[in-house]
Design an enzyme around this catalytic site. Structure first.
Site, PDB file in Angstrom:
ATOM      1  N   LYS A   1       5.496  11.384  -3.299  1.00 22.43           N
ATOM      2  CA  LYS A   1       6.522  10.480  -2.788  1.00 22.43           C
ATOM      3  C   LYS A   1       7.256  11.246  -1.683  1.00 22.43           C
ATOM      4  CE  LYS A   1      10.011   7.295  -4.660  1.00 22.43           C
ATOM      5  NZ  LYS A   1      10.685   6.897  -5.911  1.00 22.43           N
TER       6      LYS A   1
ATOM      7  N   GLY B   1       0.848  -1.183   0.000  1.00 21.97           N
ATOM      8  CA  GLY B   1       0.000   0.000   0.000  1.00 21.97           C
ATOM      9  C   GLY B   1       0.883   1.232   0.000  1.00 21.97           C
TER      10      GLY B   1
ATOM     11  N   ASP C   1       3.576  -4.353  -7.988  1.00 23.54           N
ATOM     12  CA  ASP C   1       3.020  -3.105  -7.452  1.00 23.54           C
ATOM     13  C   ASP C   1       3.650  -1.886  -8.103  1.00 23.54           C
ATOM     14  OD1 ASP C   1       5.275  -4.165  -5.825  1.00 23.54           O
ATOM     15  OD2 ASP C   1       5.152  -2.218  -4.840  1.00 23.54           O
TER      16      ASP C   1
ATOM     17  N   ASP D   1       7.554   5.417 -10.459  1.00 24.81           N
ATOM     18  CA  ASP D   1       8.162   5.006  -9.187  1.00 24.81           C
ATOM     19  C   ASP D   1       9.606   4.547  -9.382  1.00 24.81           C
ATOM     20  OD1 ASP D   1       8.268   4.812  -6.495  1.00 24.81           O
ATOM     21  OD2 ASP D   1       7.159   2.934  -6.338  1.00 24.81           O
TER      22      ASP D   1
END
Length: 453
Positions: free
Chosen positions: A114, A91, A253, A263
């Site tokens: 982030k 998560g 993920d 990411d």
């Protein structure tokens, strides 16, 4: 607030999923907010480029809500395979989604963070981002955008005035919060969580949300969704290879369902065409090495198919999944022809040219960025002898897709190897000198203009 009223089109589609998909959270209260990078080019696409610096830091450092979108930040829930090991304790652990809007292509996009603080999914982490990590992600997204790779864009980087302890950086190190503009933060792992919990109703709801909001399709067909994701991720895999890029951590993920890279942690650009080149020091088996990235992404999409099996028959899911390879091959051909700067000619001839190029790059050890700079437009310099004979002969039949009149071609190739990243970071760390970063971003964008179709 001077938001462009015509370009700013707020949305709150995420709320239609319901609170079983996310957790409302509060941002960290940082000691300071010092604006280090604002991407007005990306901000203009969503009507936010007219914000003053003070407004910018309030919204992207203090996270005052933007008008008429999400009323508070939402940490998304998901699971995922990490280096092929399933982890149900994931998560958003140091980020959240805090706004949605339409961009100038009418796509629904998220503003995600982030380093914005702890959430219920932080797993004992501090929820922070190092300033160096923010600088690295800024460089990665700018470079990938210029090289025609579908990617999130770094919208904002703000230094936050905390000292962080990290095992992979000299500590204490400076802190930051980053805001990314992304087509979606719905991951393969978002579906895996619902399958793990055997929540078929929520799975169907997420399928419908994804097709409607991210693919503009009036459908809730899981097979159709998988087919679209296979196509998008095959394209992403191909573009990674043509760019010489190694993401480093292609866990499920970290793969979203729109095929947009995001990411960035231990990423690297490969200096040469070495399929075994890895980005992450902890990837001891080379699972996510340069040459294995298409396999890794395909494996991740397979986990989406496994998740969707709860609400769809296996046979059509397998059939859709099996199209990954046949879709990847023309995509990688197209992507490498784009970098060569030539127009497609014939599928068989195009494939032969690309395969000859890959062989010559692999055996010669010529730098990836150097080669594509020198050959752009299809004219291979005489300094390229063996093993370039086959490539030279094949290129003779191709027309350039763009000339070399742009000033970029009169200089040296723009690259982003690890040594360059460290050289950009050093003056920031030692003297708070950001000139090298700003100059590099300008150079990357110049390259992007020269390469653009």
């Amino acid at each position: 607030m001077p938001i462009d009223p015509q370009a700013y089109r707020p949305e709150a589609a995420l709320l239609t999923l319901g609170d079983a998909f996310f957790d409302p959270v509060a941002p960290a209260d940082f000691p300071e907010t010092r604006l280090r990078f604002r991407n007005d080019r990306a901000a203009a696409q969503v009507g936010l480029n007219t914000l003053t610096d003070d407004e910018w830091t309030r919204h992207f450092g203090r996270f005052e809500p933007l008008p008429d979108t999400l009323p508070q930040p939402l940490a998304l829930r998901y699971h995922g395979h990490q280096f092929r090991n399933y982890n149900p304790d994931l998560g958003d652990g140091r980020g959240f989604t805090f706004a949605q809007m339409r961009d100038d292509r009418n796509r629904l996009v998220d503003l995600g963070t982030k380093g914005s603080g702890q959430t219920p999914w932080s797993r004992a982490g501090d929820g922070r981002l190092t300033l160096k990590g923010g600088v690295r992600e800024t460089l990665a997204t700018e470079m990938l955008e210029a090289l025609n790779v579908p990617t999130s864009r770094t919208l904002s980087l703000i230094e936050t005035g905390e000292e962080l302890q990290r095992g992979d950086e000299p500590s204490p190190t400076r802190s930051a919060v980053l805001v990314r503009l992304n087509h979606s933060h719905v991951r393969i792992g978002s579906f895996q969580r619902l399958a793990y919990e055997r929540d078929e109703a929520a799975l169907r709801k997420l399928v419908g949300y994804t097709l409607s909001n991210l693919y503009d399709e009036d459908s809730d067909d899981p097979v159709r969704l998988l087919d679209l994701v296979v196509a998008r991720t095959a394209r992403l895999s191909a573009r990674y290879m043509a760019a010489g890029f190694v993401h480093g951590v292609l866990n499920s993920d970290n793969i979203n369902v729109t095929g947009e890279s995001f990411d960035y942690g231990p990423w690297r650009f490969a200096p040469t065409w070495d399929p075994a080149f890895t980005a992450a020091y902890f990837d001891h088996q080379g699972l996510y090495s340069f040459g294995r990235q298409p396999e890794a992404i395909h494996w991740g999409v397979m986990q989406l198919a496994v998740s969707l099996r709860q609400i769809a028959d296996s046979e059509p899911l397998v059939a859709a999944l099996d199209t990954f390879g046949p879709r990847y091959q023309p995509e990688v051909t197209e992507a490498i022809l784009w970098r060569l700067g030539v127009l497609p000619r014939d599928p068989d001839a195009d494939r032969d040219l690309v395969q000859a190029t890959e062989r010559a790059l692999r055996t010669s050890g010529v730098g990836i960025d150097r080669f594509f700079f020198d050959v752009f437009g299809g004219d291979l310099p005489d300094t390229y002898a063996e093993p370039w004979t086959e490539v030279r002969a094949a290129l003779a039949a191709y027309e350039p897709r763009k000339g070399r009149a742009h000033s970029y071609w009169s200089g040296e190739p723009c690259s982003m190897l690890i040594e360059e990243v460290e050289a950009i970071w050093a003056p920031i760390a030692e003297h708070d000198d950001w000139s090298a970063l700003n100059a590099k971003v300008a150079k990357i964008r110049e390259m992007g203009e020269a390469l653009a179709s």
